[in-house]
Motif scaffolding. Sequence first.
Motif, PDB file in Angstrom:
ATOM      1  N   ILE A 153      13.881  26.349  -0.071  1.00  0.00           N
ATOM      2  CA  ILE A 153      13.701  27.621   0.509  1.00  0.00           C
ATOM      3  C   ILE A 153      12.630  26.551   2.000  1.00  0.00           C
ATOM      4  O   ILE A 153      12.266  25.686   2.160  1.00  0.00           O
ATOM      5  N   SER A 154      12.138  27.732   2.644  1.00  0.00           N
ATOM      6  CA  SER A 154      12.206  27.895   4.168  1.00  0.00           C
ATOM      7  C   SER A 154      11.138  28.766   4.714  1.00  0.00           C
ATOM      8  O   SER A 154      11.371  30.077   4.069  1.00  0.00           O
ATOM      9  N   PHE A 155       9.839  28.276   4.871  1.00  0.00           N
ATOM     10  CA  PHE A 155       8.953  29.204   5.792  1.00  0.00           C
ATOM     11  C   PHE A 155       8.889  29.226   7.251  1.00  0.00           C
ATOM     12  O   PHE A 155       8.755  27.796   7.708  1.00  0.00           O
ATOM     13  N   LYS A 156       8.301  29.673   8.062  1.00  0.00           N
ATOM     14  CA  LYS A 156       8.113  29.889   9.291  1.00  0.00           C
ATOM     15  C   LYS A 156       6.222  29.792   9.473  1.00  0.00           C
ATOM     16  O   LYS A 156       5.551  30.858   8.728  1.00  0.00           O
ATOM     17  N   SER A 157       5.769  29.206   9.742  1.00  0.00           N
ATOM     18  CA  SER A 157       3.819  28.861  10.263  1.00  0.00           C
ATOM     19  C   SER A 157       3.310  30.323  10.299  1.00  0.00           C
ATOM     20  O   SER A 157       1.924  30.683  10.569  1.00  0.00           O
TER      21      SER A 157
END
Length: 433
Positions: A153-157
């Motif tokens: 799971i990844s996300f942008k700041s």
Amino acid sequence: MNKSIKLNEKLECKGYWWLPSKPENKIAGILTYTPNEKIKLELIGSFDSKHIDILFCDKKSDENIIHGITSDSKKVTLINCHSYASLNLSCPFPIVNYNCQFLILGKLLKDFEEECFYKAYVTIPELSHWCSPCALTETMMEDKQNEEFATTISFKSKSILINSTDVDENTTIDIKGSVNYQGDYLSPQIEQYTYISILKKDDVSIKDFFANIYLFEQFLSLATLQTINCSKIILYDRTLYQEYKDGKKFYHPIQLFYIQRDTNNTPSTKRYNYLFDYNSISQQYPQIIHKWYNDKENIAPIRAHLIDSIKHKPVFSSIDFLIVIQAIEGFCTRFRKETNLTTMLETLISEFSVIDKLKNDNINSRQVVDSRNYYSHFMNKSKKPYTLEGWELYNLTFKLRKLLICCILNFIGFGYDEINRLLNQSNNNLLQK
């Protein structure tokens, strides 16, 4: 934004308080914000130098603005403060209480209409369900050798822009998706959510922002067919910032608190109960939201009646019927040529005859007119023989509300086929045949 206090959370601040006209006269006291109930300031003493007078307890000392500084150095502005006092004859000082309409945490304002804010971040819980934030990315990888699966799971700041629309010459409303990451490596807490950003070209007052937010709440109430309230409002002032060595500026958040009366006791987060969600109107959304904001004066009371009619109420009354029929009358008076209620109804029923969920309603205009006259003007019931009551009046109101929803949808830009599609795809109880 995520570390700030929500509107449904209690807040208590100890500090010193004063009037803008007399900053040297500071009084100790406690500020309490109780969600959906009150904003209360309790002073140990009074701003009035004559507070020793026993007659003080009969005096009213309402103040438009009260300033304060809390024990953790937060600046506070209280707006529209109404006082009441208590006096213990064995005590040399009174306890003075103020009930306040608005609480501003983070800035000292001169008045409610002071123009100093240029941006607002608004969090609305139901917005994340109405428009997916799309801020988290989930990737599944297969290890064929060990016959295992791994999920990443990844996300942008930074927040993800979903839509940006200019609703007037000075205002842009962005829908954005973001991620709230808390905890540590061993016990991370990740939450994605959708919020709106309201950006102004020229500085405006809190009053102006409050009007913008209220209109969006109403729009979302129509879209979800339930009462919508924001959970957090954060404002930004161009002059309140900290500048770093590299020239970047960090603008200090300013929070707005107020008492929300129309809270939703039966929230529904199931999209199939919505009238429409963002995905189903994404192409038309810029035109629709622009119309919603720019024709607010003409449609405002009618729209308010519609929103009031969809609120969950444990008991039905004739007032609920009057709210709907008065909104329909108002709509026809402003946007159609008909002059009497019977013709209005017949024209609207004919106009929306292509709507599947209205086809079998068989609304009897005589029953509507007699019921309206009886409950609105208290006319003799014997002269209005088609007046309905009880369950029959409830059913009539149910049908008329669907007709009113069609009127509003058509007004803001939906065609008849599109309205029919939206009503057919919704499973909301308010739209059943």
